[in-house]
Design an enzyme around this catalytic site. Structure first.
Site, PDB file in Angstrom:
ATOM      1  NE  ARG A  68     -45.543 -62.862  98.427  1.00 58.75           N
ATOM      2  CZ  ARG A  68     -46.199 -63.416  97.412  1.00 58.75           C
ATOM      3  NH1 ARG A  68     -45.583 -64.260  96.609  1.00 58.75           N
ATOM      4  NH2 ARG A  68     -47.451 -63.127  97.181  1.00 58.75           N
ATOM      5  CG  ASP A 158     -48.666 -71.371  93.027  1.00 60.60           C
ATOM      6  OD1 ASP A 158     -49.690 -71.638  92.397  1.00 60.60           O
ATOM      7  OD2 ASP A 158     -48.593 -70.469  93.875  1.00 60.60           O
ATOM      8  CG  HIS A 238     -54.617 -72.105  93.263  1.00 59.73           C
ATOM      9  ND1 HIS A 238     -54.547 -72.419  91.925  1.00 59.73           N
ATOM     10  CD2 HIS A 238     -53.460 -71.473  93.546  1.00 59.73           C
ATOM     11  CE1 HIS A 238     -53.401 -71.990  91.429  1.00 59.73           C
ATOM     12  NE2 HIS A 238     -52.723 -71.419  92.405  1.00 59.73           N
ATOM     13  CG  ASN A 284     -53.678 -66.336  88.843  1.00 61.63           C
ATOM     14  OD1 ASN A 284     -54.408 -67.301  88.640  1.00 61.63           O
ATOM     15  ND2 ASN A 284     -52.663 -66.020  88.046  1.00 61.63           N
ATOM     16  CG  ASP A 311     -52.640 -69.048  96.555  1.00 62.35           C
ATOM     17  OD1 ASP A 311     -51.413 -68.841  96.645  1.00 62.35           O
ATOM     18  OD2 ASP A 311     -53.308 -68.748  95.562  1.00 62.35           O
ATOM     19  CG  HIS A 315     -49.076 -58.983  97.227  1.00 64.01           C
ATOM     20  ND1 HIS A 315     -47.997 -59.267  96.432  1.00 64.01           N
ATOM     21  CD2 HIS A 315     -50.040 -59.873  96.881  1.00 64.01           C
ATOM     22  CE1 HIS A 315     -48.301 -60.278  95.635  1.00 64.01           C
ATOM     23  NE2 HIS A 315     -49.529 -60.676  95.894  1.00 64.01           N
ATOM     24  N   GLY A 330     -53.339 -61.760  94.672  1.00 66.51           N
ATOM     25  CA  GLY A 330     -53.094 -62.517  95.894  1.00 66.51           C
ATOM     26  C   GLY A 330     -53.709 -61.905  97.128  1.00 66.51           C
TER      27      GLY A 330
END
Lengths: 441, 335
Positions: A68, A158, A238, A284, A311, A315, A330
Site C-alpha cells: 500500500r 494486479d 490467484h 477479488n 494476495d 484495508h 481484499g
C-alpha cells in the site's frame, strides 16, 4: 549479531539435526548442519534454541503482497507490512504495483525497494505495473524498472486485468529481453461489471451481482495461448476455479511456460460465507464453491498450481465496516498463510513439509527471479534465511493483535494450526519466540 | 424474530400470523376513524437510501395509522450524501431513540448488516429493522402484501373460508411470476413466501433475466409465457417491472428490443384471454404500460394492482404492530 545454535530442528519435516546460523567467517549463512548433539558452538555471542518438535523451512517468499505504500499508508506501510510478513515466516515479498502513485516508473519501484531496505524485516522486491497508471492503454517503461536498483522482474496490473489482447501480447514479448514475467489478474472486465461475489447459487439467492468463473477462465485460456505463441513466461495470479486449474494443467502438458498461484483463502473458504454480508469475506477473485476449493487443493497437490501467494490486501477499518457493495475487495493473509497451508494441505496428507518449502519458498523465488538469494536449500554455505514452525501449536486469529496495520482477516476468531516461532533473515532473527525483533534490539 | 429482513426467515405459522393480522388491520381501515392508538409514543424511522415514494408513503401511512411518531430520513441532501457511512447513520438513529427502522437501500444485505452489526442497539436489545427493499435481494412486505391479495381473492373463493381466507395458507394455488427475475427483489421474496404458504410458483423470463442457480430455488422456470398461461393455468399472474436501463441496446442489453420483449413476455389482450376466469393480474408497480403489461390488462376487471397498494398499508401495519407491540416479553419475540 549473535550466532544461533538450533538444537534438534527438523529441516523440511525430516530427521532432527542441529543447525548453526552465523558465527565467525560464516556471517549471514548456514554454518553447520550436524546430527543432534554434534554441533559445535561457534566463538562469540551464541543463542542456543531448543528446536525439538520444530520444523525448519527456507524463509517463505510471497510473490503477491500489497504493501500500500506509497499512497495508502492508512492501510499499510512498507514497514508494517514487512513486519507482518516476518511474523508470518516470510523473508521476501514481492510488492504489488497498485499503489498511489502506481509503481509504473523506475522512481516509484526504487522508492518501494528503498523503504523495504530501510525497514529491514524482509527483502522487498517491487512488482512493476504493466501499463501506465494500470489503465490498460499503453505499456509502462518496463525496461527502466528492470534496470533500476529494484531489478524488477515481475510485472503486473494486479487489481486490474490486462484485457486488451494486443497489449498483453506486447507485454509478454517485451519482457523476454530481461527474463521478466507478466503476472496476470485474470478478470474479463465486461463479464464482471458490478460484480460483488462468485456467481452461483448463493449470489442468486442473496442478491449480490455475480462474478462468473468463466470471466477468469476465458482470460487464462487466452493468455496461455498468447504465451505459447510468443514463447514467453506467464504467471497466473490467484487462480480460483476448477476450470482455471484445468486450463493451466492443459497448458503445462502442452509445454507452455505458465506458472500459477493460489491464495490461502481460496484453499480454505467458500462463497457460502457471503450469506452474512460480512465484507471481510469480500475479495477479488471472489471466494468460490466447495468444488472449486477442492480443485485448487488438487491442483496444488499435483503441481499444476506452482505456489501459494497471499494476495495480502490490507484495508483500513472504514473500508470494510460498511455495506458489502460499498466495501473494498481484499483480505489480509501474511500472518496466517502458513497455517492455512498446514491445515488444508499438510494436515490432510496432500503435501509434505518439503512440498510446503517448494510452494511457499523455492518456486516463488524462482518465478520472481530471486532464487539466488531466497528459496534456497537448507545446506551449509547457503544464506541463513529460515523459518522455524511449531506444527503442533494452535492459535485463535485476532486481527486486532496482528502486526499488519489492518484487521481485515477472514479468519477472525478461527482456530488454526501452527505457529511461527522464529524467522531468520541472513542470520538475523526478525522473529524470535513468536515475537518480532527490532533490528537494533 | 426481532426483525423483518427476508421472507426466508418466516415460518408458515409466522406468515399466516402476519396475513391474519393484516386482515384485522384492513378491517379497521374501513372505519370512519382509521387511526389506532397501538404504537403511541413509539418512533419509527423511514431510512431511505434509494428513492421510493410509494413504499415510503405506504410505511409512513401504516406507522401513522398506528399512532407512531414517524421520521423520514432520505439519503438525498442528507449527511449520507456528504459521505456519512451507514454505520454512523445507524449510530445516530439509535442515539435519537428510534424503536424501529424501515430501511430501503441500494445495497443487498444492508438491512441485514444494520440488524446484526450491533450499530443499531445491542445484541440483546436491538432496534427492530424492517427491510423495505435491499438491492436485488429482498422486499418482504411486498411479498406479504402480494400473498395477502392472492389469499383475499382466491382462497376465500376456492375454499369457501371466511371473507379474507383468514387462517388459511395458499396450498394448491399456482402463481406465475413474469419478467426480470434476475434483478427483482420482489421475485426473490415471493418465491420463498409463496412456497412457504404452499403455492406453486413458476418464474417466466428470457434466459438472460433468470439468475444462475435459479434451478435450486423452490419453483419451476419457463422461457415461454404462452405455454405457461395455456397449460399452467395459473391462478395469479404477477408481472414484474422491466427497468429501462436493462434494455439499452448493444452487447449489454438483456433482450434485443422493447418490442420483442413485449411480444414474448408482455401481458396483452390475447394472453389475458388465455387465463381462467378467476385468475388475478398483479404488478408491484410502477408499471411500464405497453411493455410488460398492456393498458387493457392493467385496467381489466382481473387486475388487483390498485388493491395491492391498499393492502400494502394493512400488511405494513401488521408488521410494525407485531414487531413493536407484540409480546415483547417472550424470548425471541416474533412476528
Amino acid at each position: 549479531m549473535p550466532a544461533y545454535l538450533l538444537r534438534s530442528v527438523r529441516p523440511l519435516g525430516g530427521d532432527p539435526v542441529d543447525v548453526v546460523l552465523g558465527g565467525p567467517g560464516a556471517e549471514g549463512t548456514i554454518a553447520q548442519i550436524t546430527p543432534p548433539g554434534a554441533a559445535v558452538a561457534p566463538d562469540g555471542d551464541v543463542v542456543e534454541v531448543d528446536g525439538a518438535g520444530l520444523v525448519a523451512l527456507p524463509g517463505l517468499v510471497d510473490l503477491h503482497t500489497h504493501l500500500r505504500e506509497p499512497g495508502r499508508e492508512d492501510a499499510e506501510t512498507v514497514r508494517s507490512g514487512t513486519r507482518a510478513a516476518a511474523a508470518g515466516g516470510f523473508t521476501a515479498v514481492h510488492a504489488m504495483a497498485n499503489t498511489s502513485p502506481v509503481a509504473d516508473t523506475a522512481g516509484v519501484v526504487e522508492q518501494v525497494w528503498r523503504l523495504g531496505e530501510e525497514a529491514g524485516w524482509v527483502d522487498v522486491f517491487p512488482v512493476g505495473a504493466v501499463t501506465v497508471g494500470l489503465d490498460g492503454e499503453r505499456l509502462a517503461e518496463l525496461g527502466a524498472m528492470a534496470d533500476s536498483k529494484a531489478r524488477v522482474r515481475v510485472f503486473s496490473d494486479d487489481g486490474k486485468c490486462v484485457h486488451d489482447p494486443v497489449l498483453m501480447r506486447r507485454a509478454l514479448e517485451y519482457v523476454k529481453a530481461f527474463d521478466g514475467v507478466i503476472a496476470q489478474h485474470a478478470q474479463e472486465p465486461r463479464l464482471t461489471e458490478g460484480s460483488q461475489m462468485h456467481e452461483g447459487v448463493v449470489s442468486a439467492e442473496i442478491g449480490l451481482a455475480g462474478w462468473p468463473a468463466v470471466a477468469e477462465e476465458a482470460i487464462i485460456a487466452r493468455d496461455v495461448l498468447l504465451a505459447e505463441h510468443v514463447g514467453s513466461r506467464l504467471h497466473v495470479c490467484h487462480l480460483s476455479t476448477r476450470g482455471s486449474v484445468e486450463i493451466v494443467r492443459w497448458a503445462k502438458a502442452r509445454g507452455i511456460a505458465v506458472t500459477a498461484e493460489a491464495t490461502p483463502h481460496h484453499l480454505l473458504l467458500t462463497d457460502d460465507l457471503a450469506r452474512g454480508y460480512d465484507p471481510r469475506f469480500k475479495v477479488n477473485p471472489p471466494l468460490r464453491t466447495a468444488d472449486d476449493v477442492e480443485a485448487v487443493r488438487e491442483g496444488l497437490a499435483d503441481g499444476t498450481i506452482d505456489i501459494v501467494a497471499t494476495d495480502h490486501a490490507p484495508h483500513p477499518r472504514e473500508d470494510k465496516d460498511c455495506e458489502w457493495a460499498a466495501a473494498a475487495f481484499g483480505m489480509t493473509g501474511l500472518e496466517t498463510a502458513l497455517s492455512v497451508v498446514q491445515e488444508t494441505m499438510v494436515d490432510t496428507g496432500r503435501l509434505t513439509w518439503a512440498d510446503v518449502a517448494r510452494v511457499l519458498s523455492g518456486a516463488p523465488a524462482r518465478i520472481g527471479r530471486v532464487a539466488d538469494r531466497h528459496g534456497r536449500p537448507i545446506a551449509v554455505g547457503e544464506p541463513a534465511n529460515l523459518v522455524l514452525v511449531d506444527p503442533a501449536a494452535r492459535r485463535v486469529v485476532d486481527g486486532a493483535t496482528q502486526e499488519t496495520a489492518s484487521a481485515n482477516t477472514p479468519l477472525q476468531g478461527r482456530e488454526i494450526p501452527g505457529r511461527v516461532v522464529a524467522t531468520f533473515l541472513r542470520g538475523r532473527a526478525t522473529v524470535f519466540d513468536g515475537a518480532p525483533v527490532e533490528a537494533d534490539a | 424474530m426481532r426483525h423483518l429482513l427476508s421472507t426466508d426467515e418466516l415460518s408458515l405459522e409466522e406468515a399466516i400470523l402476519v396475513l391474519d393480522t393484516a386482515a384485522q388491520m384492513a378491517a379497521t381501515q374501513s372505519r370512519e376513524i382509521k387511526k389506532l392508538p397501538t404504537l403511541r409514543g413509539r418512533t419509527v424511522v423511514n431510512l431511505f437510501f434509494e428513492d421510493s415514494t410509494r413504499t415510503r408513503i405506504s410505511f409512513e401511512t401504516a406507522a401513522k395509522r398506528l399512532s407512531a411518531d414517524v421520521i423520514n430520513f432520505s439519503a438525498k441532501g442528507s449527511s449520507v450524501s456528504k459521505g456519512e457511512s451507514l454505520k454512523d447513520t445507524a449510530l445516530t438513529l439509535h442515539a435519537m431513540g428510534a424503536d424501529a427502522v424501515v430501511v430501503r437501500h441500494w445495497a443487498s444485505g444492508a438491512p441485514h448488516q444494520l440488524a446484526h452489526s450491533g450499530w443499531l442497539g445491542s445484541a440483546d436489545n436491538p432496534v427492530a429493522v424492517l427491510n423495505a427493499g435491499d438491492g436485488t435481494h429482498q422486499h418482504p412486505t411486498q411479498a406479504l402484501l402480494d400473498a395477502f391479495t392472492i389469499r383475499r381473492h382466491l382462497v376465500g373463493r376456492v375454499g369457501g373460508a371466511g371473507g379474507d381466507g383468514v387462517g388459511r395458507d395458499l396450498a394448491g394455488l399456482k402463481v406465475a411470476v413474469v419478467g426480470d427475475v434476475l434483478h427483482s427483489r420482489v421475485a426473490r421474496s415471493n418465491v420463498r413466501l409463496l412456497r412457504t404458504l404452499g403455492a406453486q410458483v413458476t418464474l417466466v423470463a428470457p434466459p438472460t433475466l433468470l439468475p444462475v442457480g435459479v434451478e435450486t430455488w423452490p419453483c419451476t422456470t419457463s422461457y415461454d409465457l404462452d405455454e405457461t398461461l395455456a397449460h399452467g393455468q395459473p391462478d395469479a399472474v404477477m408481472m414484474l417491472r422491466v427497468q429501462r436501463e436493462r434494455m439499452s441496446g448493444g452487447a449489454g442489453a438483456f433482450f434485443p428490443s422493447p418490442l420483442e420483449y413485449s411480444r414474448r413476455y408482455g401481458l396483452d389482450h390475447r394472453r389475458l384471454a388465455m387465463l381462467p376466469a378467476h385468475t388475478v393480474v398483479m404488478h408491484p408497480g410502477p408499471m411500464n404500460r405497453g411493455l410488460e403489461i398492456s393498458a387493457e390488462a392493467a385496467d381489466s376487471p382481473r387486475s388487483v394492482i390498485v388493491e395491492q397498494v391498499a393492502n400494502g398499508v394493512a400488511v405494513r401495519m401488521a408488521a410494525l404492530y407485531l414487531l413493536l407491540a407484540g409480546d415483547s416479553s417472550a424470548e425471541g419475540s416474533s412476528i
